[in-house]
Design an enzyme around this catalytic site. Sequence first.
Site, PDB file in Angstrom:
ATOM      1  N   GLU A   2       1.001  -1.277   0.136  1.00 31.76           N
ATOM      2  CA  GLU A   2       0.024  -0.232  -0.066  1.00 31.76           C
ATOM      3  C   GLU A   2       0.732   1.093   0.033  1.00 31.76           C
ATOM      4  O   GLU A   2       0.612   2.374  -0.793  1.00 31.76           O
ATOM      5  CB  GLU A   2      -1.026  -0.144   1.452  1.00 31.76           C
ATOM      6  CG  GLU A   2      -1.911   1.110   1.239  1.00 31.76           C
ATOM      7  CD  GLU A   2      -2.909   0.902   2.475  1.00 31.76           C
ATOM      8  OE1 GLU A   2      -3.554   0.033   2.640  1.00 31.76           O
ATOM      9  OE2 GLU A   2      -3.179   1.810   3.210  1.00 31.76           O
ATOM     10  N   ASP A   3       1.989   1.310   0.636  1.00 34.86           N
ATOM     11  CA  ASP A   3       2.646   2.435   0.929  1.00 34.86           C
ATOM     12  C   ASP A   3       4.175   2.394   0.395  1.00 34.86           C
ATOM     13  O   ASP A   3       4.626   3.755   0.502  1.00 34.86           O
ATOM     14  CB  ASP A   3       2.852   2.889   2.458  1.00 34.86           C
ATOM     15  CG  ASP A   3       1.371   3.022   2.986  1.00 34.86           C
ATOM     16  OD1 ASP A   3       0.381   3.676   2.263  1.00 34.86           O
ATOM     17  OD2 ASP A   3       1.170   2.930   4.418  1.00 34.86           O
TER      18      ASP A   3
END
Length: 192
Positions: A78-79
Amino acid sequence: MATGKSANFGAKNQAADTLLILRCANFAAVKHKDQRRKNADKTPYINHPIGVANILSEEGGITDPDVICAALLHDTVEDTNTTFEELKTHFGSRITNIVAECTDDKSLPSDERKQLQIVNASGSSHEAKLVKLADKLYNLRDLTNEPPVGWSEEKRANYYVWAQKVIEGLKGTNDALERKLDVIFSEKGLKP
Ligand code: ZN
């Protein structure tokens, strides 16, 4: 009483689990190395996944190494530039699938992503529910103790309300973690 042979086998398994968990922690540390949390002290981001894994182990009593590994890796796709393929190659499909269930689709607008977390919570696997519970517990504690810079009182209050809706779909997974979340919500005046 374990025989010498099976005790030895158990010790070998434990050593393998420890190595796997360390490999995941190292992988996550490398991937998140340039990120900071949003609090005033700009805490290194890696504190978060390590803290989530630690909540599962210390407070949730979780011993499944794949769940601990998924917690360590839960924000990498996600990051950071990490791909699911990469996770699969390094750590296998079980861990990757748990991470996938905990990964928001960043191509969607924030409101939609938050709504999807509520919708998808109850259909998650038991393992993903554990990681999601610990992730929320960590973030809610941070929101109280080390709030993100620039978050208004209203934005914080809305986060508690939203998080409680997500948690609703995760219930029946881990008593200890759910009780601690309930305490946080009731302290904020939110009824179960
Ligand atoms: Zn997280």
